[in-house]
Design an enzyme around this catalytic site. Structure first.
Site, PDB file in Angstrom:
ATOM      1  N   GLU A 152       0.837  -1.200   0.000  1.00  0.00           N
ATOM      2  CA  GLU A 152       0.000   0.000   0.000  1.00  0.00           C
ATOM      3  C   GLU A 152       0.871   1.249   0.000  1.00  0.00           C
ATOM      4  O   GLU A 152       2.011   1.236   0.481  1.00  0.00           O
ATOM      5  CB  GLU A 152      -0.928   0.007   1.222  1.00  0.00           C
ATOM      6  CG  GLU A 152      -1.943  -1.129   1.215  1.00  0.00           C
ATOM      7  CD  GLU A 152      -2.886  -1.095   2.415  1.00  0.00           C
ATOM      8  OE1 GLU A 152      -4.074  -1.379   2.230  1.00  0.00           O
ATOM      9  OE2 GLU A 152      -2.424  -0.789   3.542  1.00  0.00           O
ATOM     10  N   GLY A 235       7.253  -1.723   5.547  1.00  0.00           N
ATOM     11  CA  GLY A 235       8.644  -2.136   5.506  1.00  0.00           C
ATOM     12  C   GLY A 235       9.588  -1.227   6.276  1.00  0.00           C
ATOM     13  O   GLY A 235       9.253  -0.091   6.622  1.00  0.00           O
ATOM     14  N   GLU A 236      10.770  -1.740   6.552  1.00  0.00           N
ATOM     15  CA  GLU A 236      11.875  -0.999   7.167  1.00  0.00           C
ATOM     16  C   GLU A 236      12.840  -0.610   6.045  1.00  0.00           C
ATOM     17  O   GLU A 236      13.553  -1.457   5.494  1.00  0.00           O
ATOM     18  CB  GLU A 236      12.581  -1.875   8.214  1.00  0.00           C
ATOM     19  CG  GLU A 236      13.959  -1.420   8.639  1.00  0.00           C
ATOM     20  CD  GLU A 236      14.018   0.014   9.122  1.00  0.00           C
ATOM     21  OE1 GLU A 236      14.826   0.791   8.566  1.00  0.00           O
ATOM     22  OE2 GLU A 236      13.256   0.374  10.050  1.00  0.00           O
ATOM     23  N   SER A 269      12.846   6.941   7.007  1.00  0.00           N
ATOM     24  CA  SER A 269      12.573   6.647   8.410  1.00  0.00           C
ATOM     25  C   SER A 269      13.060   5.246   8.753  1.00  0.00           C
ATOM     26  O   SER A 269      13.050   4.344   7.915  1.00  0.00           O
ATOM     27  CB  SER A 269      11.065   6.754   8.674  1.00  0.00           C
ATOM     28  OG  SER A 269      10.750   6.362   9.986  1.00  0.00           O
ATOM     29  N   LEU A 293      11.589   6.409  17.431  1.00  0.00           N
ATOM     30  CA  LEU A 293      12.147   6.038  18.735  1.00  0.00           C
ATOM     31  C   LEU A 293      11.092   5.418  19.647  1.00  0.00           C
ATOM     32  O   LEU A 293      11.241   4.311  20.142  1.00  0.00           O
ATOM     33  CB  LEU A 293      12.777   7.261  19.401  1.00  0.00           C
ATOM     34  CG  LEU A 293      13.633   6.977  20.625  1.00  0.00           C
ATOM     35  CD1 LEU A 293      14.883   6.191  20.251  1.00  0.00           C
ATOM     36  CD2 LEU A 293      14.017   8.277  21.328  1.00  0.00           C
ATOM     37  N   HIS A 294      10.046   6.173  19.950  1.00  0.00           N
ATOM     38  CA  HIS A 294       8.862   5.709  20.686  1.00  0.00           C
ATOM     39  C   HIS A 294       9.096   5.412  22.168  1.00  0.00           C
ATOM     40  O   HIS A 294       8.127   5.191  22.900  1.00  0.00           O
ATOM     41  CB  HIS A 294       8.228   4.490  20.014  1.00  0.00           C
ATOM     42  CG  HIS A 294       7.891   4.695  18.574  1.00  0.00           C
ATOM     43  ND1 HIS A 294       7.196   5.794  18.125  1.00  0.00           N
ATOM     44  CD2 HIS A 294       8.164   3.942  17.477  1.00  0.00           C
ATOM     45  CE1 HIS A 294       7.049   5.717  16.813  1.00  0.00           C
ATOM     46  NE2 HIS A 294       7.630   4.608  16.403  1.00  0.00           N
ATOM     47  N   CYS A 414      -0.091   6.147   9.878  1.00  0.00           N
ATOM     48  CA  CYS A 414       1.147   5.469  10.271  1.00  0.00           C
ATOM     49  C   CYS A 414       0.836   4.232  11.106  1.00  0.00           C
ATOM     50  O   CYS A 414       0.062   4.284  12.054  1.00  0.00           O
ATOM     51  CB  CYS A 414       2.032   6.413  11.076  1.00  0.00           C
ATOM     52  SG  CYS A 414       2.685   7.783  10.111  1.00  0.00           S
TER      53      CYS A 414
END
Length: 433
Positions: A152, A235-236, A269, A293-294, A414
């Protein structure tokens, strides 16, 4: 939620930060621990969430024009017995005119158009479904790839810019328990051309008036197109480093080699692959770098962001600061605010302390209310807690802006991008039709 109402009531004078007195009350709030809900998180024998850094060995799409440099395209054209300037013509058709239809390539030899199209434009992304919200200003696309994999991307119109949130992998191997994309695991890396085709197809939709009110070209105004890219889809990105960077080079390369975009309009990111962050800094491309980070403490982040078991908070922040030192580009810290989990005031203070320890002016924090996923009881922080978190960071001298949330109504915000069972059924029906 209006982000403007969550910042200070007064405005800074002469660019100076307003210092506020943080409110207290953390001690009375519970500490919720991360836990995958509504799905089973893949874990190793020791109970740790499994990480997938390498793409499974599966068939890759055929080589597309966008996978190649201009010199490589020219060499391929010459091998076909044609002059190399035909490569520039093909490139303009794809990147500028957004077409792979040989019938529209009237400047190419008529008897060779079909052959050239087959050689340079194998099928990449086929649109399965399109969902629209925000009065047409936000569009989510479901794409079917050549092997049936589904990804997507989300197209968003803002005042003065058009942003596309692109995917870089089919699924994700980082296994974060609050992210819908990670629930499916990693299917494979996307190719350079598959990443770029999201932009080309989005530009085609914009040109056709598919993103709300269309601005007409003329009188000095150019045709509208995507001018802001965020690698925050499925994805990363740094786990697919080579193909992502190849895509970035095509994005910023001038026509006819690429899309001719500004590097400053591209954001990459990551959840914290420290060695790849340092490698990105050495690319010497002035893109924006964002670190998801979170949590500022390892105790929570180990569970919230499983890759933290490999590279701890201090090491990841050191890598982020290295990016700033090397490029001069301010780093963005992404922080999803989750009720009673990572939104305590003391965590805002700890985050500020760790960022300030590395200097001033190198970082900007973007908190964002959590976007809930199906089957999860996790929720966004309350308005009051969100404001306190932002106030504490600003009071400590950390520029902080609550980020806008778009596309929640269509599961396009997100952390919400995932191919559902319904999507898979629709894609199968589409392929069979």
């Amino acid at each position: 939620m209006d982000p403007n109402k969550l910042n200070h009531d007064a405005q800074p004078a002469e660019g100076k930060l307003i210092r506020t007195r943080p409110r207290s009350g953390d001690a009375s709030r519970p500490q919720v621990r991360p836990k995958a809900e509504g799905w089973t998180q893949i874990t190793s024998p020791d109970g740790r969430p499994t990480l997938q850094f390498a793409s499974p060995r599966v068939k890759q799409p055929a080589t597309h024009l966008a996978d190649l440099t201009l010199a490589e395209r020219e060499a391929k054209v010459v091998e076909m017995g044609l002059p190399k300037f035909r490569a520039k013509q093909l490139s303009k058709h794809y990147f500028e005119h957004r077409t792979t239809d040989p019938e529209q390539m009237t400047d190419l030899p008529k008897d060779r158009r079909e052959e050239l199209a087959r050689a340079f434009f194998p099928p990449l992304l086929t649109e399965v479904k399109r969902l629209v919200t925000d009065d047409g200003a936000t569009v989510k696309f479901l794409w079917r790839l050549f092997d049936g994999a589904l990804v997507e991307s989300v197209l968003m119109r803002y005042p003065g810019r058009i942003t596309l949130c692109v995917s870089s992998q089919c699924g994700c191997g980082m296994n974060c328990p609050f992210c819908a994309t990670g629930q499916a695991g990693l299917t494979r890396n996307m190719s350079t051309a598959e990443i770029l085709d999201q932009i080309v197809q989005a530009n085609r939709v914009i040109a056709e008036g598919g993103l709300g009110r269309k601005r007409e070209a003329g009188n000095g105004a150019e045709t509208e197109r995507v001018n802001n890219i965020v690698f925050m889809g499925m994805g990363e990105p740094l786990a697919n480093y080579k193909r992502v960077m190849n895509a970035v080079h095509r994005m910023i390369a001038p026509s006819p080699e690429g899309l001719g975009m500004s590097a400053r309009g591209i954001t990459v990111s990551t959840v914290g692959l420290a060695p790849a962050i340092r490698k990105l800094a050495d690319e010497n491309i002035p893109i924006t770098f964002a670190l998801s980070l979170h949590a500022p403490d390892d105790q929570l982040r180990d569970d919230l962001i499983p890759v933290n078991s490999r590279w701890k908070v201090e090491e990841v922040l050191d890598a982020a600061y290295h990016y700033y030192e090397t490029t001069g580009r301010r780093v963005s810290i992404e922080y999803a605010l989750i009720k009673d989990m990572n939104d305590h005031g003391w965590r805002a203070d700890l985050l500020a302390e760790k960022l300030n320890a590395r200097g001033r002016g190198w970082v900007h924090v973007n908190p964002i209310p959590l976007n809930p996923t199906p089957g999860s009881i996790w929720t966004a922080s309350t308005r009051e807690v969100t404001r306190e978190f932002v106030d504490r960071l600003n009071a400590a001298g950390i520029p902080t802006t609550l980020r806008d949330t778009r596309g929640k109504e269509i599961d396009g915000a997100c952390g919400q991008l995932v191919a559902t069972e319904q999507d898979k059924a629709e894609a199968a029906a589409f392929a069979a039709s």
